[in-house]
Write a protein that holds these residues in place. Structure first.
Motif, PDB file in Angstrom:
ATOM      1  N   ALA A   1       0.626  -1.208   0.144  1.00 18.78           N
ATOM      2  CA  ALA A   1       0.031   0.034  -0.177  1.00 18.78           C
ATOM      3  C   ALA A   1       0.941   1.326  -0.161  1.00 18.78           C
ATOM      4  O   ALA A   1       0.499   2.209  -0.623  1.00 18.78           O
ATOM      5  CB  ALA A   1      -0.871   0.018   1.204  1.00 18.78           C
ATOM      6  N   VAL A   2       1.978   1.249   0.646  1.00 18.71           N
ATOM      7  CA  VAL A   2       2.883   2.377   0.726  1.00 18.71           C
ATOM      8  C   VAL A   2       3.562   2.467  -0.644  1.00 18.71           C
ATOM      9  O   VAL A   2       3.591   3.732  -0.942  1.00 18.71           O
ATOM     10  CB  VAL A   2       3.799   2.207   1.754  1.00 18.71           C
ATOM     11  CG1 VAL A   2       4.904   3.716   1.752  1.00 18.71           C
ATOM     12  CG2 VAL A   2       3.050   2.177   3.291  1.00 18.71           C
ATOM     13  N   GLU A   3       4.122   1.579  -1.097  1.00 18.12           N
ATOM     14  CA  GLU A   3       4.609   1.570  -2.440  1.00 18.12           C
ATOM     15  C   GLU A   3       3.485   2.173  -3.454  1.00 18.12           C
ATOM     16  O   GLU A   3       4.048   3.198  -4.207  1.00 18.12           O
ATOM     17  CB  GLU A   3       5.124   0.324  -2.776  1.00 18.12           C
ATOM     18  CG  GLU A   3       5.698   0.301  -4.307  1.00 18.12           C
ATOM     19  CD  GLU A   3       6.163  -0.992  -4.968  1.00 18.12           C
ATOM     20  OE1 GLU A   3       6.722  -1.166  -5.918  1.00 18.12           O
ATOM     21  OE2 GLU A   3       5.677  -2.052  -4.347  1.00 18.12           O
ATOM     22  N   ARG A   4       2.273   1.954  -3.565  1.00 10.63           N
ATOM     23  CA  ARG A   4       1.244   2.170  -4.377  1.00 10.63           C
ATOM     24  C   ARG A   4       1.048   3.719  -4.146  1.00 10.63           C
ATOM     25  O   ARG A   4       1.019   4.583  -5.178  1.00 10.63           O
ATOM     26  CB  ARG A   4      -0.022   1.546  -4.165  1.00 10.63           C
ATOM     27  CG  ARG A   4       0.107   0.161  -4.802  1.00 10.63           C
ATOM     28  CD  ARG A   4      -1.284  -0.590  -4.875  1.00 10.63           C
ATOM     29  NE  ARG A   4      -2.030  -0.296  -3.638  1.00 10.63           N
ATOM     30  CZ  ARG A   4      -2.209  -1.489  -2.854  1.00 10.63           C
ATOM     31  NH1 ARG A   4      -1.398  -2.549  -3.103  1.00 10.63           N
ATOM     32  NH2 ARG A   4      -2.666  -1.305  -1.560  1.00 10.63           N
ATOM     33  N   ALA A   5       1.011   4.286  -2.771  1.00  5.59           N
ATOM     34  CA  ALA A   5       1.035   5.466  -2.489  1.00  5.59           C
ATOM     35  C   ALA A   5       1.992   6.473  -2.976  1.00  5.59           C
ATOM     36  O   ALA A   5       1.892   7.511  -3.472  1.00  5.59           O
ATOM     37  CB  ALA A   5       0.642   5.682  -0.924  1.00  5.59           C
TER      38      ALA A   5
END
Length: 220
Positions: free
Chosen positions: A184-188
């Motif tokens: 999720a952090v990578e996508r953000a």
């Protein structure tokens, strides 16, 4: 006699129902504003953890926009923009990881304009106590392992837990939770890098009614 008694009892019950409803409405109105203020203060505390107060001179809460990207989770998502002397510094995004062990995990992900992670905090989750709940800063400092990390423009294999060949630790007995957060952090970060210029040009709109539109899709 019986009919008259039933009618009287019915009127009494109706009066009690009306009084109870009125009491609930009054209580809700009296407590709505204090609750909203408390929630705002709690959010500001978390914002100040991921973007230090000395790194910006604007009001993060008031400089908020809504965005709609399916990569960030159910829309709309709030983005709190940090500036210094009118120049963009960083932004903190509300992000949802849908694939936690016990359901969705709501995060706040802050990214500097150079693409590096300023900080990440967990806002809400239902992960297993003693295992998955280590994503909370008060339980474990694992969430700080994102600080300063960057995502390459191409596919970046480092953004995975070590069991999957990446650079992030997993928890003993719990891999699904940290894996979901890392993804999720990578996508953000990728969404922010693609759209930050547009986001900092938009006027603040979080206090406006939420429009009903189809979520935008960020480029892969």
């Amino acid at each position: 006699m019986i009919a008259r008694s039933m009618q009287r009892n019915g009127l009494i019950l109706a009066a009690f129902a009306c009084a109870a409803t009125l009491l609930v409405v009054i209580t809700a109105r009296l407590t709505a504003e204090p609750i909203a203020r408390q929630q705002q203060q709690e959010l500001l505390q978390v914002l100040n953890q991921v973007i230090a107060p000395n790194e910006h001179d604007n009001d993060l809460y008031q400089s908020c926009i809504r965005v709609r990207y399916e990569q960030l989770g159910p829309p709309p998502q709030a983005v709190y923009r940090a500036t210094m002397n009118g120049e963009p510094v960083a932004a903190a995004m509300e992000v949802t990881a849908p694939n936690g062990y016990s359901g969705a995990i709501k995060l706040l992900v802050a990214v500097y304009t150079d693409g590096s992670v300023a900080g990440v905090r967990t806002l809400q989750h239902q992960e297993t106590p003693g295992l998955g709940d280590k994503i909370e800063i008060r339980k474990n400092d694992w969430i700080t392992s994102f600080d300063g990390r960057e995502v390459r423009a191409e596919d970046d294999p480092r953004w995975a837990v070590k069991r999957d060949g990446g650079q992030f630790d997993q928890f003993t007995g719990a891999t699904i939770t940290p894996r979901a957060v890392v993804q999720a952090v990578e996508r953000a970060v990728r969404v922010f890098k693609q759209h930050q210029q547009d986001w900092f040009r938009q006027p603040a709109n979080c206090n406006e009614p939420v429009p009903s539109t189809v979520p935008e899709k960020a480029e892969p």
